[in-house]
Design a protein around this motif. Sequence first.
Motif, mmCIF file in Angstrom:
data_model
loop_
_atom_site.group_PDB
_atom_site.id
_atom_site.type_symbol
_atom_site.label_atom_id
_atom_site.label_comp_id
_atom_site.label_asym_id
_atom_site.label_seq_id
_atom_site.Cartn_x
_atom_site.Cartn_y
_atom_site.Cartn_z
ATOM 1 N N UNK A 199 29.237 34.527 34.166
ATOM 2 C CA UNK A 199 28.965 33.335 34.935
ATOM 3 C C UNK A 199 29.829 33.203 36.174
ATOM 4 N N UNK A 200 30.780 34.089 36.337
ATOM 5 C CA UNK A 200 31.638 34.041 37.533
ATOM 6 C C UNK A 200 31.028 34.995 38.559
ATOM 7 N N UNK A 201 30.954 34.578 39.820
ATOM 8 C CA UNK A 201 30.393 35.474 40.837
ATOM 9 C C UNK A 201 31.320 36.642 41.118
ATOM 10 N N UNK A 202 30.785 37.618 41.852
ATOM 11 C CA UNK A 202 31.636 38.759 42.210
ATOM 12 C C UNK A 202 32.659 38.349 43.236
ATOM 13 N N UNK A 203 33.751 39.090 43.259
ATOM 14 C CA UNK A 203 34.855 38.714 44.147
ATOM 15 C C UNK A 203 35.171 39.888 45.059
ATOM 16 N N UNK A 204 35.394 39.581 46.329
ATOM 17 C CA UNK A 204 35.749 40.640 47.265
ATOM 18 C C UNK A 204 37.271 40.734 47.346
ATOM 19 N N UNK A 205 37.813 41.937 47.148
ATOM 20 C CA UNK A 205 39.270 42.091 47.262
ATOM 21 C C UNK A 205 39.579 43.248 48.185
ATOM 22 N N UNK A 206 40.822 43.243 48.616
ATOM 23 C CA UNK A 206 41.264 44.314 49.492
ATOM 24 C C UNK A 206 42.348 45.085 48.756
ATOM 25 N N UNK A 207 42.182 46.359 48.590
ATOM 26 C CA UNK A 207 43.213 47.120 47.896
ATOM 27 C C UNK A 207 43.229 48.554 48.387
ATOM 28 N N UNK A 208 44.421 49.137 48.386
ATOM 29 C CA UNK A 208 44.543 50.532 48.790
ATOM 30 C C UNK A 208 44.478 51.466 47.598
ATOM 31 N N UNK A 209 44.490 50.892 46.397
ATOM 32 C CA UNK A 209 44.604 51.736 45.208
ATOM 33 C C UNK A 209 43.252 52.025 44.593
ATOM 34 N N UNK A 210 42.187 52.020 45.437
ATOM 35 C CA UNK A 210 40.843 52.146 44.901
ATOM 36 C C UNK A 210 40.708 53.343 43.975
ATOM 37 N N UNK A 211 41.272 54.474 44.392
ATOM 38 C CA UNK A 211 41.071 55.698 43.594
ATOM 39 C C UNK A 211 41.595 55.543 42.182
ATOM 40 N N UNK A 212 42.759 54.920 42.030
ATOM 41 C CA UNK A 212 43.305 54.765 40.679
ATOM 42 C C UNK A 212 42.601 53.643 39.932
ATOM 43 N N UNK A 213 42.161 52.611 40.656
ATOM 44 C CA UNK A 213 41.648 51.455 39.949
ATOM 45 C C UNK A 213 40.208 51.609 39.506
ATOM 46 N N UNK A 214 39.466 52.503 40.179
ATOM 47 C CA UNK A 214 38.069 52.647 39.773
ATOM 48 C C UNK A 214 38.062 53.271 38.390
ATOM 49 N N UNK A 215 37.272 52.713 37.476
ATOM 50 C CA UNK A 215 37.313 53.235 36.121
ATOM 51 C C UNK A 215 38.326 52.530 35.256
ATOM 52 N N UNK A 216 39.025 51.526 35.820
ATOM 53 C CA UNK A 216 39.979 50.775 35.017
ATOM 54 C C UNK A 216 39.526 49.326 34.918
ATOM 55 N N UNK A 217 39.973 48.695 33.876
ATOM 56 C CA UNK A 217 39.769 47.254 33.762
ATOM 57 C C UNK A 217 40.928 46.605 34.492
ATOM 58 N N UNK A 218 40.633 45.696 35.436
ATOM 59 C CA UNK A 218 41.722 45.064 36.185
ATOM 60 C C UNK A 218 41.585 43.545 36.131
#
Lengths: 247, 926, 290
Positions: free
Chosen positions: B355-374
Motif C-alpha cells: 500500500x505504500x507507493x514507490x520511492x525515488x532515492x539517490x545512492x551510489x551503492x546500486x551495485x551492492x544494493x541490488x538484490x538486497x533487502x534495504x
Amino acid sequence: MAGLELLSDQGYRIDGRKPDELRRIRCKLGVFTQADGSAYIEQGNTKVLAAIYGPREADQNMRNQICHDKCFLNCEYTQATFSTAERKHRSRGDRKGQDMSTHIKQTFEATIQTSLYPRSQIDIYLQVLQADGSNYCACINAASLALIDAGIAMKDYVCACSASLTKGKPVIDINHVEESSDCAELSVAILPKLGQIVYSELNGRLHANELPDVIDAVVRGCKDLFVVMDRTVREHLEETATTFTHS
Amino acid sequence: MLKSKTLMVKTRSGKILKIVREHYLRDDIDNGLLTDKLDLHPLLQNDLVPHEHFLVLDTNVILHQMDVIEHPCIKNVIILQTVLREVRHRSSPVYKRLSSILENPDKKFFVFTNEHCIETWTARKRKESSNDLNDRLIRIATKYYSDCLSDRNQQAVLLTNDEANCAFAVEEGLIAYTAEKYVKSVVGHPELLDKLAKVNEAIEVDRSISYPEHLKLSQLNSGIKTGRFKQGKLNISRENYLEGKILCPDVKGGEILIQGRLNLNRAVHEDIVAVELASEEEWSAPSDVMLDVSIQPGAEISDSVDKKVVSNAHRVPSGKIVGIIKRSWRPYCGILENYGTPGMTRHLFTPAERRIPRIRIETRQFKTLIGQRIVVAIDCWPKHSKYPQGHFVRSLGEIGDKETENEVLLLEHDVSHAPFSQAVLNCLPSPNWAIPEEELRKREDLRGFPICSVDPPGCTDIDDCLHFIDLNDGSGAVEVGVHIADVSHFIRPSTPIDEEAKCRGTTVYLCDKRIDMVPALLSSNLCSLRDDGDRLAFSCIWKMSLDAKILQTRFCKSVIRSKASLTYAQAQMMIDDPAKTDNVTVGLRGLNKLAKILKSRRILNGALSLASPEVRFHVDSETHDPIDLQTKELRDTNSMVEEFMLLANCSVAEHIQQEFPECAVLRKHPGPPPSNFDVLINAAKTKQLDLNTSTSRELAVSLDNAEKPQPGVNLYISTLLRILATRCMLQAVYFCSGLESDFKHYGLAAPIYTHFTSPIRRYSDIMVHRLLAASIGADVTFSELLDKQEIQKICNNLNFRHRMAQYAQRASVALHTQLFFRGKLVDEKGYIIFVRKNAVQVLIPKYGLEGTVFLDRDCEGNAMTMNNLNYVEQDCKIFVGSIALQVFDEVVVQISHDASNIQHQRINLKLVKPNLPGISSVPSES
Amino acid sequence: MAKAILGDSEKWFIVHGVQDDFRTDGRSCENYRHIELETGILSNTHGSARIRLGSSELLVGVKVELGTPKPQRINEGWLEFHVDCSPNAHPVFQGRGGKELSDNICSMLTRVYRNNTVMDLEALGVIPQKHCWVVHVDVLILECGGNLIDAASIAVKAALYNTGIPNISLTDGDEGEVEINLPDDPEDVKHLKTINCPVLVTLSKIGNRHIVDATDEEECCCSASLVMGVTRRGHTVGVRKMGGGSLDPESVTEMIDSGKKIGRQLHISLDKLLKIEAGMSEDIKQTGYL
C-alpha cells in the motif's frame, strides 16, 4: 499550552527551578497606615496583601459570636478581578472565596492565643492582587506577617507551602501551570518551631506510598520559608527601632 | 535571577489572554564539559574543521537528518533545550527517536538547558519573531561553548540548514555549516552521504504529472471547523493501491472513497488527511478491479480509472484530498528496482508493503544494493514528482535469504526483536536460583497434588498445569485446580525487564523462531512449570459438582511439583489406556469428563467454533527449512486444556472486576455489525443455504445445519462457510473496566473475560496477576496499577502488538510456504472463496494457501484483452465465455514458485481445471 | 464613605480654619496632598497604576478583551468600569458593605468617559458588528483617606496611558470569515490616546468656602460637594452635586471656575510625570508595595 513538560529530564521545571526550590519571595510589613497590622508578600508572581483590624470590640452584626473567654476571628478572602489571566467578575461571597476564608480562619484559630483577648474580635482581610498558584499558602504567610505587625500574640509563625508530585518526584511551591495540570496538590501549614501541622489539604489522587515523601518535601519548604519571613520581620523591627530612637 | 516571560494566547472560545510566567536564570547549570557525559577528545574528524570539535545541532537538522544523526560515528553532540523543545513541538516521532538516542550513554549526546543559564539567555528584542529569537539563542549558546572550549583548543561547530542563520553565525565569528556540507567532508565514513535526506531539491521533475497544491494547515483547520473538510486517517485498499478511504461518521455509509492518483494527492497510507467531499454527481464506487504492482508492473503507468457508468445504488460518497494534517512516514523495507543503467544514481525503491507507493532515492551503492533487502525512509513528495523522495537507511541482507526475509517481516510489523539489553538481563536472578525459605512459608504447599501439564510437543515455556481430585466427601464434589506460572514474582513493576515486556506485549511465534517477551532464563526455565522440581505458581482452585457446576472458587499463591509434562498425544494415550490407574491418569480422565460437559454448556450458550486453515511446517532440524506441511489436528486433550483455561480466565475476570471495578484489565469481543455478514450470507444463498446471524448462538446453529448433507452441496462447503465467518469477526481487545461498560465476549459467549493463563507470553496476563495478587493480599499495589488512563494506554499498546504479531505470524507462514514450493510444481484441489471482476480468489485447504487467479491474463502472466468476461455480482459468479466460475466451486490449480524475477519472488497459481482456453495451463505430470 | 467620628468642637475648628484658608494639615484650600503614582506594577494586566493620595490608596488594573460591539455603535469598542472596595480599607467593607460607595464612584467614572470627545472609541473597533475591544477598568480601593473619587480618576488616566492593546492582524479565513491573528511578539502593542481623558475634581463646600481634596475629617464637615470632570484643556465634561446640603448658583459657578483651573494644573503635572516614567529604562525595578 499543550505539551509543556513539568519536569525536564535534566531536573528543571518550566520556570527553571529545581524540584525542591521555592520561588523568589519578597515581603514587607506595615504597608498600610490605617489598619492595625498589614503585610505584603510576593511569592513569584502571586501577590497578596493582608490587613488586620483588631483586637477590637465586636461589630453590631457579629454580636452573637462573642465568647466570654476568647476572641473570635473573622476572615475574608477576596481576589481582585484582574488577578487571573482571564478576567473574572467576582461577586463577594462566592463559594471559593468563602471556602478559603473558612480554611484560613481555622488555621489561625489554632495559632493565635485567643484566650488573651476575651470578648473581642480580630479581623483578617486578604486581598489577592495577582494569582499565580499557591494562593492559599501566600495568604497564610501574608496574614502571619500582618498579625506579627499588629502585635497579636501567637504561638508561633505560621508558614505554608504547597507541593505536588511529578514523575515520581515531589516539587514544592507550585505555580499556576503546575496547579492546572493533572497532578495531585498538597498544601500544608506548619508551626515551624514547634514542628506541628496546623492545616493540610490534598487535591487529586496520590498513592499511599508516595505520601510520606511529599509531606517531607513540603515541610522542608515551609521551614525554608520560615527563614525568609523571620529575616524580614527582624529587619523591619530594626528599621522601626532606629526611627524611634533617632526621632 | 528572575526574568519574566510574557505570551499572548488565544483560547478556543476566542478570548485573548495575556499570560505571564516566571523565568529563573541560574548560574549552576552543567554544560557537560567537565563530567563524563561528553568525551574529552571527540574523535570525529572533518576536513572543514581543523581541530577537535563538538557539534551543536539546529532544529531543522534534527527534523530532517535523523538517519545521519543515528549513525554511530556521530557522537559528542550538544542538544540545546531550545532545540529540544522545538523538535518536540514539531514532530513527535522524531522526538521519540531523539529521546532514545539521548538515553544511550555511548552516543555522548548532552542536553544543555540554555534558556535557564544566565550566560546564554537573552531577552527578546523589539519586533523580533519567535523564530529569530530561537536562532539567536542557538547562536549565543554556540558562542558560549566556543569560549569554554577555546582554552582546550577545541571548537564548537553549529550545523544548521537555514542559510540565514548560517550567515549570521559566520558573521559573529562562529564556525557554522549546513548539514550537507559538513557530512560531505567527514573523514572515514562515506556511507553517511547516502543517508543525507534531500529536503529541498527535487530529484526528479516529471512534467507528466502535477499534483494540486496542498492547503496550509491553518486553512485546513478552519475548513474542518466549518465542516467543509473532513479529517480522517487514510486507509489504502489492499486490493487496489490507487484507492483509499477515510472513516467519516457524518456521511452516508460512514466512509469517503478516494480514487485515483490526483485525488489521493500525495497522501500515503495511514496519513491523517483533510478531504473535501465531491458533489453527488461525481460520486463513484469502489473499484472491482484488483491492482497489484508486483504482478502488474505495467498497470501503474496507465492509471486512468475507467469512468464506467455506475448505478446510483452503488455510488458511495467520494472526495479528494486537499491537504495533509499529519504524516505517518516510517522507515520501509523493500528492494531496489532494476530499471535504468547501472551508472545512474537515481533509483526506484519498491516497499514490501503494497500500500505504500514507490520511492525515488539517490545512492551510489546500486551495485551492492541490488538484490538486497534495504530500508528506506521518505523525505518529501514535491508537487512535480510522481513518486515521493527518500534516502537509504540501511541494508538487511540478500533477497530470498530466510534470515533476511524474517528480519523484513519483523521490521514491517514493528516487532521488537533485538537481544535483551544489559539493563534487562541485570534484573534476572542467577541461573541456579532456588525457592527461598520465606517464599515457601508464605505460600500454600501443593507439592503433593497430582499435578501435570499438557502442551504441544517441543514446548519449553510451560505456562499451566492442572489437577483433579475426587474429594470423596459423599456430596460428589471434586476439586479441580489450574496452576499458572508465577511470573509476576520475578518481574517486578517499573524495572527495565517490566518496561521491555510492556513494550513487546506478547511473544511472537514465527514458523521457525520465537521472539520472546521475557528472557529465556525465565520463560523456559525458572517460570516454566516443568516436571523437574518445585516451582512457584499462582493457583485457581474450584470445588465443583460432577456436572461441572462451580460450588466454590479460591485463589492462592502456591508451590507445586508437576508430576508429568505431557504432550497432547501422550495424555490422550494415557486416558485411553484402561491399564493405567495412577492418580495422574485418573485425574486426566476426570478432567476430560468435566471438560466435555463445560464445552457443551458453552456451545449451548452460543460459543462459536470457527475454523481456520492452520498448517504447521515440519522444519528440518539442520537447515531449518520447511520439509512438509501438516494440518493441526484437534484431539480431546486439546479441548480439555482449553476448557479449563477458559474457565480460569472467566473466574479471574469476575473476581478482579469485583475487587477493582475501576481498573481491572479485561478482554472483550464486540459482536460484529450486521453488515459484516453480508458477503457471507450472499455466498451461502448461492447454495440455497440460509444463515441466521442475529446472535452468536443462531450463527453457530446455522453453521452446524450447513453440515448436513444436501444435494448439490459439497461436503467441504460447511468448513468454507466457517472460514468465511471468521473473516466477518471483529478483533477482540483488551480494555480497562473503568472506562467501558460493555464487557461481553461474543465469540466465547461469556459475559466477562480476561487473560490470566499465559503470563510467560502475554503482558496482559502479568497485569491481571498483579491485580489478583493484590486482591488476595499476596502483593502490594502501586499507583500505576490503579490508574485508569495508564491502564488503557497499556491496553492500547497490547492490542496493537497483538495485531502486529498476528500479521507477522501470517507473513511468516506465507514466507515458509514460498520457501517450501521452491523448485516444486504441484497440482492441487482448491475452492473459490471470492469472485471479483477480473479474478477469483482460491483457497487450497491442504496447504492453507490462498491466492488470486487472474482471468484477464494468459497462463504466462501477460495481460490479455478479455471481451468475453461477464461478471454477475449478486450471484458471485463470473462467466468466461460460456464457462461459469462461482463461489464455492471446486477447482484444480497448479502451484509453483516463481523466481524468474529475482525482485518479485512469489507463489503462482494457475488454473488447471476447469479448462479455460488461453488462460488455463497444462496439468503437470503427476 | 467611612465616616470618621468628630466631636462638635473639632468640626468648628476645621470650618473656621477653612474660612482663613488654613486647613488642619497646613494646606491652602486649593492644594492637593502628596500624590505618589506608579504604573505598570501588575504584569498580568494590560495596564495598571497605583496611586497614593495622602492616606488614600488605590490600585487600578486594565484588561482588554474581545467582545461584540453595542448595536447602536457597531464600529466602536467601549470601556467598562468596575470599582471594588477591599475590606483591607475598612472592616465595614466586608461582604457587601462597600457597595454603595463603589457604585457611586463607578457611575461617576462611567458618566464622564461616555463623552465622545474623551476617548477615541473607534480605535477600539476591530470588525464592524462582529468584534471590538472591550476595555475593563477595575479600581480596587485599598485604603480610605478621603477624596477617593479624585484619586480614582487620576489612577484611571494613568492606567489607561500605560495600557497596551495587542496589535492584531486580520486575515481572510474560510468562507468570508475573517480570522483574528495575534502578533508573535507580546510587546507588539498599541497604546490608547489618553490626551483627552478627564480627571474628576471634587470641590467640597465648608462654611462659605470650598476646598479641594478633602480628608476624611473634612468630608464630615462639608455640607455639599461638586464633582466635575475636567479635561486637559480645561473643558468640563460632567458635573454632579453630592451631599445633603444645598448650593446657591453663584457658588456653583465659582466652584466650577476654580475646578477648571485646578483640573488643568493637575493634568499638566500628571502628564509630565507619566512621560518621565514612560521614558525610564525598564531596568529600574518596580517597587510596588515593597
